[in-house]
Write a protein that holds these residues in place. Structure first.
Motif, PDB file in Angstrom:
ATOM      1  N   SER A 100       0.538   3.606   1.856  1.00  0.00           N
ATOM      2  CA  SER A 100       0.765   3.929   3.277  1.00  0.00           C
ATOM      3  C   SER A 100       2.017   3.225   3.810  1.00  0.00           C
ATOM      4  CB  SER A 100      -0.440   3.506   4.128  1.00  0.00           C
ATOM      5  OG  SER A 100      -1.610   4.118   3.655  1.00  0.00           O
TER       6      SER A 100
ATOM      7  N   ARG B 132      -1.719  -3.007  -8.193  1.00  0.00           N
ATOM      8  CA  ARG B 132      -1.235  -3.220  -6.828  1.00  0.00           C
ATOM      9  C   ARG B 132      -0.109  -4.237  -6.867  1.00  0.00           C
ATOM     10  NH1 ARG B 132      -2.127   0.281  -2.924  1.00  0.00           N
ATOM     11  NH2 ARG B 132      -3.196  -0.488  -1.065  1.00  0.00           N
TER      12      ARG B 132
ATOM     13  N   CYS C 265       0.854  -1.190   0.000  1.00  0.00           N
ATOM     14  CA  CYS C 265       0.000   0.000   0.000  1.00  0.00           C
ATOM     15  C   CYS C 265       0.889   1.239   0.000  1.00  0.00           C
ATOM     16  CB  CYS C 265      -0.855  -0.029   1.269  1.00  0.00           C
ATOM     17  SG  CYS C 265      -1.948   1.378   1.466  1.00  0.00           S
TER      18      CYS C 265
ATOM     19  N   CYS D 157      -5.701  -3.513   8.325  1.00  0.00           N
ATOM     20  CA  CYS D 157      -4.901  -2.395   8.843  1.00  0.00           C
ATOM     21  C   CYS D 157      -4.887  -2.267  10.352  1.00  0.00           C
ATOM     22  CB  CYS D 157      -5.423  -1.097   8.241  1.00  0.00           C
ATOM     23  SG  CYS D 157      -5.468  -1.150   6.458  1.00  0.00           S
TER      24      CYS D 157
ATOM     25  N   HIS E 103      -0.086  -4.227   5.456  1.00  0.00           N
ATOM     26  CA  HIS E 103      -1.376  -4.439   6.130  1.00  0.00           C
ATOM     27  C   HIS E 103      -2.446  -4.949   5.161  1.00  0.00           C
ATOM     28  CE1 HIS E 103      -2.068   0.236   5.811  1.00  0.00           C
ATOM     29  NE2 HIS E 103      -2.246  -0.348   4.643  1.00  0.00           N
TER      30      HIS E 103
ATOM     31  N   CYS F 104      -7.003  -3.554   2.474  1.00  0.00           N
ATOM     32  CA  CYS F 104      -6.866  -2.108   2.702  1.00  0.00           C
ATOM     33  C   CYS F 104      -7.449  -1.330   1.531  1.00  0.00           C
ATOM     34  CB  CYS F 104      -5.418  -1.692   2.958  1.00  0.00           C
ATOM     35  SG  CYS F 104      -5.296   0.104   3.107  1.00  0.00           S
TER      36      CYS F 104
END
Ligand code: NAP
Ligand code: ZN
Length: 362
Positions: free
Chosen positions: A45, A342, A43, A91, A65, A161
Motif C-alpha cells: 500500500s 517483508r 507495505c 494504519c 504504517h 498491517c
C-alpha cells in the motif's frame, strides 16, 4: 499549534523517487504519545500510495504504517505509556470515536472515515498525515499499541498491517482447528496469513504463481501449494476451502478461485481495490451459497489482540532489513514479487541520511 521538524523520506510526485525531506509533527498534546521510530515495514500500500495507483494521493507523500519504536514523550493525560516503553502504530492514527463502528471497536470502518497514518486528513495541523518513513511520529494514545517484549522488534513491525489485515478475516470468519483456509499470493500479507491461520489450527493451502516459493510456503506452515497457472492443479482444488484470503494487489480473475470454496465458503478480498475484470460470475456463488467479501486492516483492540497472540505464539514476520536509502530499489523488487517476505526499514539509517542511493536508477 506548536510543531517541530523531523527528517523523513517521501515523494513529491507519482513518477518521482522517494527522497529525503523534512516534515512537521505537532508537539504532544495531553492525549498524545511521541514515538522515536526504530523500524518501519514496507507495505505494498505504501507503493500504491506513493505512485498514486488508487488516485487521491496528496504530495509530498511519506508512506509507512508498520511502525515500532520507543516512547520519547507522553502528554499529561496519557495513562497506558511512559517514556522508554516500546510502542507501535499501524494504519490508523484517529477516527471519530463516536459512530457505531467506533463504539464496536471497528475504527477501521469508522463511518465518517478513519484517519490513515499517511495520506489522511490531519485534524490537528490541517493538510495530510505523514507516515512512518520518518524519525518520529506523534499519535493520540488510543491508536498506540503495546509491543510484546519477547519478539524481535524489526520483525514485529509487519504485524501492524500485514499481520492484522489477515488476522481480522481469520477471526471474523471464525477460523479454528480443522478449518480449511487458502491464501492467494505469497508476499507480505500472504506469508502472515499462512502463519496465523496455521497457529489458529487450520489446514492451510497457498495459491501462487511462483513455483519457486513452494518450499518457503511449506516451511511457513502451508500443507500444500497450488500453482494457480496450472489448470489441472486448479481443477483438483474444487470444493476444498471454507475461507480463501486473496492478497493479490492488481486486477485478476477471481472466478478461477470460487470453485475451490466449499458450499457456504467465502473468498475475502484484501488486496486489489477496484472493479473486477473479468466480471464476477454469479453462477457458482448462487449454486453453492458462496460469498465474495472484502476486509480492511483491523480495529485497535483487534490489533492488540493479534500482537498479544503473536507474543504468546512467538510469531513474527520473515523480513529483510533495509536502509531507508534502499527504499526505491525495494519498491521495484516488490513489484517483481521478489520479497522474502517483508522489507523492514532500519530507521537508524535516516539519522545518517546523506543522499539517495546513487547506484539505483529508476
Ligand atoms: P506483496 O508483498 O507485494 O505481495 C503480493 C503477492 O501477490 C505477491 O508476492 C505475489 O505472490 C502476488 N501477486 C503480485 N502481483 C500479482 C499479479 N499481478 N497477479 C497475481 N498475483 C500477484 O504485497 P502485500 O504488501 O502483501 O499487499 C498485498 C495487497 O494488499 C496490496 O494491494 C496492498 O495494497 C493490499 N493491502 C490491503 C490491506 C487491507 O486492509 N485490505 C492492508 C494492507 C495491504 P505469488 O508470487 O505467490 O503469486
Ligand atoms: Zn499496509
Amino acid at each position: 499549534m506548536e510543531t517541530f521538524e523531523v527528517k523523513a523520506y517521501g515523494t513529491h510526485a507519482a513518477a518521482g523517487l522517494l527522497e529525503p525531506l523534512h516534515i512537521e509533527r505537532r508537539k504532544a498534546t495531553p492525549q498524545d504519545v511521541e514515538i522515536d521510530i526504530l523500524y518501519c515495514g514496507v507495505c505494498h500500500s505504501d507503493l500504491h500510495t506513493a505512485r498514486n495507483d488508487w488516485g487521491g494521493t496528496r504530495y509530498p507523500a511519506v508512506p509507512g504504517h508498520e511502525i515500532v519504536g520507543r516512547v520519547a514523550k507522553v502528554g499529561r493525560g496519557v495513562t497506558k505509556f511512559k517514556v522508554g516503553d516500546l510502542a507501535a502504530v499501524g494504519c490508523m492514527v484517529d477516527s471519530c470515536r463516536e459512530c457505531l463502528s467506533c463504539r464496536h471497536d471497528l475504527e477501521q470502518y469508522c463511518i465518517p472515515g478513519n484517519t490513515g497514518t499517511y495520506n489522511g486528513r490531519d485534524k490537528h495541523l490541517g493538510g495530510h498525515t505523514f507516515g512512518g518513513y520518518s524519525e518520529k511520529i506523534v499519535v493520540t494514545e488510543h491508536f498506540v499499541l503495546k509491543v510484546p517484549a519477547n519478539l524481535d522488534l524489526a520483525a514485529t513491525a509487519p504485524l501492524l498491517c500485514a499481520g492484522v489485515t489477515t488476522w481480522s478475516p481469520l477471526r471474523h470468519w471464525k477460523v479454528k482447528k480443522g478449518s480449511h483456509v487458502a491464501v492467494i499470493g505469497l508476499g507480505g500479507l500472504g506469508h502472515m496469513a499462512i502463519k496465523l491461520a496455521k497457529a489458529l489450527g487450520a489446514d492451510v493451502t497457498l495459491f501462487s504463481r511462483s513455483p519457486e516459493k513452494e518450499k518457503d510456503a511449506l516451511a511457513l506452515g502451508a500443507g500444500q501449494v497450488i500453482i494457480s497457472t496450472d489448470q489441472k492443479q486448479m481443477a483438483e482444488a474444487k470444493g476444498k476451502f471454507d475461507l480463501i484470503i486473496d492478497t493479490i494487489p492488481y486486477v485478476h480473475d477471481i472466478n478461477l478461485y470460487i470453485p475451490a470454496l466449499t458450499v457456504s465458503g467465502t473468498i475475502v478480498l484484501v488486496g486489489y481495490l477496484g472493479p473486477l475484470d473479468p466480471m464476477l460470475n454469479t453462477v457458482p456463488m448462487i449454486l453453492g451459497r458462496k460469498s465474495v467479501a472484502g476486509s480492511v486492516i483491523g480495529g485497535i483492540a483487534e490489533t492488540q489482540e493479534l500482537l498479544d497472540f503473536c507474543g504468546e505464539h512467538h510469531i513474527v514476520s520473515e523480513i529483510e532489513v533495509i536502509k531507508i536509502q534502499d527504499i526505491n530499489e525495494a519498491y521495484e523488487r516488490m513489484l517483481k514479487s521478489d520479497v522474502r517476505y517483508r522489507f523492514v526499514i532500519d530507521m537508524a539509517s535516516l539519522k545518517n541520511e546523506n543522499a539517495i542511493n546513487p547506484d539505483f536508477i529508476h
